[in-house]
Design an enzyme around this catalytic site. Structure first.
Site, PDB file in Angstrom:
ATOM      1  N   HIS A  93     -11.151  36.915 -32.505  1.00  0.00           N
ATOM      2  CA  HIS A  93     -11.643  36.197 -31.011  1.00  0.00           C
ATOM      3  C   HIS A  93     -13.458  36.576 -31.301  1.00  0.00           C
ATOM      4  CE1 HIS A  93     -12.489  35.398 -27.198  1.00  0.00           C
ATOM      5  NE2 HIS A  93     -13.002  36.773 -26.741  1.00  0.00           N
ATOM      6  N   PHE A  94     -14.247  35.652 -30.839  1.00  0.00           N
ATOM      7  CA  PHE A  94     -15.493  35.773 -30.402  1.00  0.00           C
ATOM      8  C   PHE A  94     -15.801  35.825 -29.292  1.00  0.00           C
ATOM      9  CE2 PHE A  94     -19.928  35.030 -29.755  1.00  0.00           C
ATOM     10  CZ  PHE A  94     -20.446  35.367 -30.882  1.00  0.00           C
ATOM     11  N   ASP A  95     -16.449  37.143 -28.697  1.00  0.00           N
ATOM     12  CA  ASP A  95     -16.421  37.136 -27.069  1.00  0.00           C
ATOM     13  C   ASP A  95     -17.831  36.890 -26.801  1.00  0.00           C
ATOM     14  OD1 ASP A  95     -14.765  38.386 -25.062  1.00  0.00           O
ATOM     15  OD2 ASP A  95     -16.726  39.272 -24.713  1.00  0.00           O
TER      16      ASP A  95
ATOM     17  N   LYS B 117     -16.155  21.799 -26.356  1.00  0.00           N
ATOM     18  CA  LYS B 117     -16.251  22.788 -25.898  1.00  0.00           C
ATOM     19  C   LYS B 117     -17.595  23.440 -25.594  1.00  0.00           C
ATOM     20  CE  LYS B 117     -15.072  27.533 -28.059  1.00  0.00           C
ATOM     21  NZ  LYS B 117     -14.701  28.241 -29.101  1.00  0.00           N
TER      22      LYS B 117
ATOM     23  N   HIS C  55     -16.225  29.709 -36.118  1.00  0.00           N
ATOM     24  CA  HIS C  55     -17.421  30.872 -35.737  1.00  0.00           C
ATOM     25  C   HIS C  55     -18.165  31.127 -36.963  1.00  0.00           C
ATOM     26  CE1 HIS C  55     -16.435  31.171 -31.501  1.00  0.00           C
ATOM     27  NE2 HIS C  55     -15.284  31.589 -31.812  1.00  0.00           N
TER      28      HIS C  55
HETATM   29  N1  UM3 Z   1     -18.201  31.720 -26.787  1.00  0.00           N
HETATM   30  C1  UM3 Z   1     -18.902  31.599 -27.919  1.00  0.00           C
HETATM   31  N2  UM3 Z   1     -20.125  32.004 -27.893  1.00  0.00           N
HETATM   32  C2  UM3 Z   1     -20.512  32.748 -26.717  1.00  0.00           C
HETATM   33  C3  UM3 Z   1     -19.934  32.719 -25.791  1.00  0.00           C
HETATM   34  C4  UM3 Z   1     -18.541  32.083 -25.650  1.00  0.00           C
HETATM   35  O1  UM3 Z   1     -18.510  31.034 -28.952  1.00  0.00           O
HETATM   36  O2  UM3 Z   1     -21.755  33.130 -27.025  1.00  0.00           O
HETATM   37  C5  UM3 Z   1     -16.804  30.757 -26.989  1.00  0.00           C
HETATM   38  C6  UM3 Z   1     -15.648  32.162 -27.460  1.00  0.00           C
HETATM   39  C7  UM3 Z   1     -14.497  31.440 -26.518  1.00  0.00           C
HETATM   40  C8  UM3 Z   1     -15.059  30.711 -25.520  1.00  0.00           C
HETATM   41  O3  UM3 Z   1     -13.755  30.811 -27.505  1.00  0.00           O
HETATM   42  O4  UM3 Z   1     -16.414  30.569 -25.606  1.00  0.00           O
HETATM   43  C9  UM3 Z   1     -14.858  31.633 -24.119  1.00  0.00           C
HETATM   44  O5  UM3 Z   1     -15.282  32.997 -24.095  1.00  0.00           O
HETATM   45  P1  UM3 Z   1     -12.774  30.875 -28.624  1.00  0.00           P
HETATM   46  O6  UM3 Z   1     -11.966  32.298 -28.024  1.00  0.00           O
HETATM   47  O7  UM3 Z   1     -12.027  29.680 -28.695  1.00  0.00           O
HETATM   48  O8  UM3 Z   1     -13.604  31.250 -29.869  1.00  0.00           O
END
Ligand code: UM3
Length: 120
Positions: free
Chosen positions: A115-117, A40, A12
């Site tokens: 974690h990116f939500d 992904k 990210h």
């Molecule tokens: N995710 C993003 N951006 C968004 C929405 C979701 O990167 O706008 C990613 C984060 C999570 C995955 O993956 O989608 C499920 O929500 P990660 O936890 O591996 O980063």
């Protein structure tokens, strides 16, 4: 091995935004290993400093957003990559959307993002 914080950065963080020509998402998703084992579906790259992202975990840069999440007080420039088409089988083709948004993240007990939500 890779810590959760390091994984967050790999998935990210990209600052400044890499000049890879057109098809930024196609290049970056592969470069960061997000095309394996399957493409992904959605992934956001934050074009901001590590310090500014870490600050979202503190009162100076973020606030509680429920469910153990934090929302940024200021917007970041981000690029959201979204898988095109129905198949998650590589090679992965993405659409790119660059925008200014408030990131929503989770932080560990050491105040590092893990974690990116979403971005709002
Ligand atoms: N995710 C993003 N951006 C968004 C929405 C979701 O990167 O706008 C990613 C984060 C999570 C995955 O993956 O989608 C499920 O929500 P990660 O936890 O591996 O980063």
């Amino acid at each position: 091995c890779e810590t959760p914080y390091e994984k967050f950065l790999r998935q990210h963080h990209n600052n400044p935004k890499s000049s890879v020509g057109k098809q930024y998402c196609d290049v970056m998703m592969k470069r960061r290993g997000l095309d394996k084992p399957a493409c992904k579906e959605v992934n956001t790259f934050i074009h901001g400093t590590k310090n500014n992202i870490i600050a979202v975990c503190t009162a100076s840069g973020g606030k509680d957003y429920g469910n153990r999440l934090r929302v940024a007080l200021r917007p970041f420039t981000v690029t959201t990559c979204r898988l095109k088409g129905g198949s998650t089988r590589p090679p992965c083709k993405y659409s790119d959307n660059k925008s200014s948004r408030y990131i929503v993240i989770a932080c560990n007990r050491n105040g590092k993002p893990v974690h990116f939500d979403e971005s709002i």
